[in-house]
Design a protein around this motif. Structure first.
Motif, mmCIF file in Angstrom:
data_model
loop_
_atom_site.group_PDB
_atom_site.id
_atom_site.type_symbol
_atom_site.label_atom_id
_atom_site.label_comp_id
_atom_site.label_asym_id
_atom_site.label_seq_id
_atom_site.Cartn_x
_atom_site.Cartn_y
_atom_site.Cartn_z
ATOM 1 N N PRO A 1 18.686 -3.123 -12.172
ATOM 2 C CA PRO A 1 17.403 -2.402 -12.179
ATOM 3 C C PRO A 1 17.056 -1.819 -13.547
ATOM 4 C CG PRO A 1 19.096 -1.086 -11.117
ATOM 5 C CD PRO A 1 19.735 -2.380 -11.502
ATOM 6 N N GLN A 2 15.762 -1.539 -13.673
ATOM 7 C CA GLN A 2 15.231 -0.968 -14.918
ATOM 8 C C GLN A 2 15.871 0.393 -15.196
ATOM 9 O OE1 GLN A 2 11.098 -0.588 -14.307
ATOM 10 N NE2 GLN A 2 10.569 -0.246 -16.426
ATOM 11 N N ASP A 3 16.033 1.185 -14.142
ATOM 12 C CA ASP A 3 16.660 2.510 -14.294
ATOM 13 C C ASP A 3 18.003 2.467 -13.578
ATOM 14 O OD1 ASP A 3 14.281 3.608 -15.460
ATOM 15 O OD2 ASP A 3 13.423 3.559 -13.445
ATOM 16 N N GLY B 1 -2.413 6.035 -1.546
ATOM 17 C CA GLY B 1 -3.625 5.219 -1.638
ATOM 18 C C GLY B 1 -3.520 4.094 -2.653
ATOM 19 N N GLU B 2 -2.468 4.127 -3.479
ATOM 20 C CA GLU B 2 -2.266 3.077 -4.491
ATOM 21 C C GLU B 2 -1.972 1.730 -3.809
ATOM 22 O OE1 GLU B 2 -1.571 2.704 -8.799
ATOM 23 O OE2 GLU B 2 -1.089 4.609 -7.849
ATOM 24 N N VAL B 3 -2.641 0.672 -4.272
ATOM 25 C CA VAL B 3 -2.412 -0.657 -3.681
ATOM 26 C C VAL B 3 -2.029 -1.649 -4.783
ATOM 27 C CG1 VAL B 3 -3.475 -2.593 -2.429
ATOM 28 C CG2 VAL B 3 -4.095 -0.240 -1.829
ATOM 29 N N VAL B 4 -0.932 -2.359 -4.577
ATOM 30 C CA VAL B 4 -0.521 -3.394 -5.537
ATOM 31 C C VAL B 4 -0.650 -4.747 -4.835
ATOM 32 C CG1 VAL B 4 1.296 -4.162 -7.106
ATOM 33 C CG2 VAL B 4 1.156 -1.755 -6.487
ATOM 34 N N SER B 5 -1.429 -5.668 -5.440
ATOM 35 C CA SER B 5 -1.610 -7.006 -4.855
ATOM 36 C C SER B 5 -0.980 -8.042 -5.779
ATOM 37 C CB SER B 5 -3.090 -7.340 -4.715
ATOM 38 O OG SER B 5 -3.737 -6.324 -4.005
ATOM 39 N N HIS C 1 0.871 -1.183 0.000
ATOM 40 C CA HIS C 1 0.000 0.000 0.000
ATOM 41 C C HIS C 1 0.903 1.227 0.000
ATOM 42 C CE1 HIS C 1 -3.581 -2.257 2.067
ATOM 43 N NE2 HIS C 1 -2.848 -3.068 1.334
ATOM 44 N N PHE C 2 0.756 2.096 -0.984
ATOM 45 C CA PHE C 2 1.551 3.327 -1.007
ATOM 46 C C PHE C 2 0.790 4.453 -0.307
ATOM 47 C CE2 PHE C 2 3.268 0.973 -4.685
ATOM 48 C CZ PHE C 2 4.605 0.981 -4.314
ATOM 49 N N SER C 3 1.548 5.466 0.107
ATOM 50 C CA SER C 3 0.934 6.536 0.908
ATOM 51 C C SER C 3 -0.113 7.333 0.124
ATOM 52 C CB SER C 3 2.015 7.482 1.446
ATOM 53 O OG SER C 3 2.794 7.937 0.375
ATOM 54 N N GLY D 1 3.675 -7.990 -17.387
ATOM 55 C CA GLY D 1 2.456 -7.285 -16.988
ATOM 56 C C GLY D 1 2.483 -5.875 -17.549
ATOM 57 N N ASP D 2 1.308 -5.274 -17.665
ATOM 58 C CA ASP D 2 1.245 -3.907 -18.193
ATOM 59 C C ASP D 2 2.041 -2.967 -17.304
ATOM 60 O OD1 ASP D 2 -0.341 -4.790 -20.192
ATOM 61 O OD2 ASP D 2 -2.247 -4.146 -19.282
ATOM 62 N N SER D 3 2.365 -1.808 -17.873
ATOM 63 C CA SER D 3 3.093 -0.800 -17.098
ATOM 64 C C SER D 3 2.279 -0.395 -15.869
ATOM 65 C CB SER D 3 3.345 0.423 -17.995
ATOM 66 O OG SER D 3 4.028 1.386 -17.263
ATOM 67 N N GLY D 4 2.924 -0.399 -14.730
ATOM 68 C CA GLY D 4 2.251 0.024 -13.499
ATOM 69 C C GLY D 4 1.560 -1.105 -12.755
ATOM 70 N N THR D 5 1.754 -2.356 -13.212
ATOM 71 C CA THR D 5 1.080 -3.468 -12.516
ATOM 72 C C THR D 5 1.855 -3.921 -11.283
ATOM 73 O OG1 THR D 5 2.020 -4.890 -14.210
ATOM 74 C CG2 THR D 5 -0.333 -4.454 -14.371
ATOM 75 N N GLY D 6 3.138 -3.523 -11.167
ATOM 76 C CA GLY D 6 3.863 -3.809 -9.926
ATOM 77 C C GLY D 6 5.069 -4.712 -10.052
ATOM 78 N N LYS D 7 5.655 -4.813 -11.258
ATOM 79 C CA LYS D 7 6.829 -5.683 -11.446
ATOM 80 C C LYS D 7 8.026 -5.144 -10.645
ATOM 81 C CE LYS D 7 6.551 -5.021 -15.881
ATOM 82 N NZ LYS D 7 5.309 -4.193 -15.968
ATOM 83 N N SER D 8 8.329 -3.864 -10.846
ATOM 84 C CA SER D 8 9.480 -3.280 -10.127
ATOM 85 C C SER D 8 9.240 -3.295 -8.623
ATOM 86 C CB SER D 8 9.724 -1.840 -10.585
ATOM 87 O OG SER D 8 10.051 -1.823 -11.941
ATOM 88 N N THR D 9 7.985 -3.054 -8.229
ATOM 89 C CA THR D 9 7.659 -3.055 -6.794
ATOM 90 C C THR D 9 7.936 -4.425 -6.188
ATOM 91 O OG1 THR D 9 5.987 -1.368 -7.198
ATOM 92 C CG2 THR D 9 5.798 -2.577 -5.129
ATOM 93 N N LEU D 10 7.640 -5.499 -6.954
ATOM 94 C CA LEU D 10 7.890 -6.849 -6.434
ATOM 95 C C LEU D 10 9.387 -7.050 -6.181
ATOM 96 C CD1 LEU D 10 6.838 -9.652 -5.691
ATOM 97 C CD2 LEU D 10 7.143 -10.337 -8.064
HETATM 98 N N1 ATP Z 1 6.688 5.273 -4.376
HETATM 99 C C1 ATP Z 1 5.472 5.107 -4.864
HETATM 100 N N2 ATP Z 1 4.443 5.851 -4.416
HETATM 101 C C2 ATP Z 1 3.195 5.672 -4.894
HETATM 102 N N3 ATP Z 1 2.876 4.767 -5.826
HETATM 103 C C3 ATP Z 1 3.862 4.015 -6.321
HETATM 104 C C4 ATP Z 1 5.213 4.138 -5.870
HETATM 105 N N4 ATP Z 1 5.969 3.232 -6.538
HETATM 106 C C5 ATP Z 1 5.129 2.581 -7.363
HETATM 107 N N5 ATP Z 1 3.877 3.068 -7.241
HETATM 108 C C6 ATP Z 1 2.689 2.598 -7.964
HETATM 109 O O1 ATP Z 1 2.657 1.189 -7.884
HETATM 110 C C7 ATP Z 1 2.273 0.645 -9.124
HETATM 111 C C8 ATP Z 1 3.313 -0.339 -9.578
HETATM 112 O O2 ATP Z 1 4.483 0.355 -9.978
HETATM 113 P P1 ATP Z 1 5.721 -0.420 -10.574
HETATM 114 O O3 ATP Z 1 6.803 0.595 -10.793
HETATM 115 O O4 ATP Z 1 6.047 -1.550 -9.681
HETATM 116 O O5 ATP Z 1 5.155 -0.950 -11.939
HETATM 117 P P2 ATP Z 1 5.889 -1.755 -13.117
HETATM 118 O O6 ATP Z 1 5.094 -2.984 -13.365
HETATM 119 O O7 ATP Z 1 7.326 -1.943 -12.772
HETATM 120 O O8 ATP Z 1 5.751 -0.736 -14.309
HETATM 121 P P3 ATP Z 1 6.699 -0.548 -15.605
HETATM 122 O O9 ATP Z 1 6.405 -1.675 -16.538
HETATM 123 O O10 ATP Z 1 6.263 0.757 -16.166
HETATM 124 O O11 ATP Z 1 8.112 -0.535 -15.116
HETATM 125 C C9 ATP Z 1 2.053 1.814 -10.075
HETATM 126 O O12 ATP Z 1 0.675 2.102 -10.121
HETATM 127 C C10 ATP Z 1 2.809 2.952 -9.435
HETATM 128 O O13 ATP Z 1 2.174 4.176 -9.681
#
Ligand code: ATP
Ligand code: MG
Length: 202
Positions: free
Chosen positions: A158-160, A93-97, A89-91, A113-122
């Motif tokens: 990392p991606q970046d 309100g965004e939630v990645v499950s 849960h990000f501050s 997964g599509d951009s923003g689905t949470g790959k980097s977050t994992l």
């Molecule tokens: N620090 C953060 N604060 C708020 N939301 C965040 C933060 N980091 C990631 N998110 C949100 O979490 C979701 C997952 O982000 P993430 O970067 O993991 O996606 P991704 O699958 O790696 O995307 P991409 O393919 O573009 O690299 C996105 O909706 C993003 O906006």
């Protein structure tokens, strides 16, 4: 207070004719020197005493973490990674499950997964850069026992990527001069040889 008393006594002795004016000034200077040093000593002692609690807390915080490198927590004993009911849960309100996933040692996994689905977050969660809001990431050894490996031992590109403002060699060695001799060989192994030649020619 003591300085005032000394000056008072000296003054009295001068008035009664027992001391000369010169001695009065000498004693005054001497007393002033001694007492100003005492004031400094007192201030420093107070500062040391007031920092004692903080120092004790710092000593506890600075104790090296025991990663039990040679025990069951060694990353070399890793056999299985399980992701269980994981959520971040990000501050804002965004939630990645995430679905429950199990990855075995040596397996090659494509995470798509599509951009923003949470790959980097994992990856950030696996590497310990982010703490899971809910659920767990469990590392296990071949006996099924949970281990807590040193996450800094897990390699990740990392991606970046981060590039330091330095030479290519410094970016490879991370400014460790002892590795200078190995940089070229490593660059070749990483298939960077041709690119480096182009850089040198440019
Ligand atoms: N620090 C953060 N604060 C708020 N939301 C965040 C933060 N980091 C990631 N998110 C949100 O979490 C979701 C997952 O982000 P993430 O970067 O993991 O996606 P991704 O699958 O790696 O995307 P991409 O393919 O573009 O690299 C996105 O909706 C993003 O906006
Ligand atoms: Mg990403």
């Amino acid at each position: 207070m003591a300085q005032v008393v000394i000056n008072g006594l000296t003054g009295y002795l001068i008035l009664t004719g027992n001391l000369s004016i010169g001695v009065f000034f000498s004693i005054g200077n001497f007393a002033s020197l001694i007492f100003s040093e005492l004031v400094v000593l007192n201030q420093n002692t107070t500062m040391i005493q007031s920092a004692k609690d903080l120092n004790n807390k710092l000593l506890v915080e600075l104790k090296p973490v025991n990663n039990k490198e040679n025990g069951q927590n060694n990353i070399a004993n890793f056999a299985k990674l399980s992701i269980v009911k994981l959520q971040e849960h990000f501050s804002n309100g965004e939630v990645v499950s995430y679905p429950d996933i199990t990855i075995k040692s040596g397996e090659k996994i494509l995470l798509s997964g599509d951009s923003g689905t949470g790959k980097s977050t994992l990856f950030k969660l696996i590497l310990g850069e982010l703490k899971p809001t809910e659920g767990k990431i469990i590392f296990k050894d071949k006996n099924g026992q949970q281990i807590h490996p040193d996450l800094a031992k897990i390699g990740c590109i990392p991606q970046d990527p981060t590039l330091f403002p330095g030479t290519i060699k410094e970016n490879i060695t991370m400014f460790n001069n002892k590795l200078d001799g190995e940089a070229e060989e490593v660059a070749k192994k990483m298939q960077l040889g041709t690119d480096l030649k182009k850089c040198l020619m440019a």
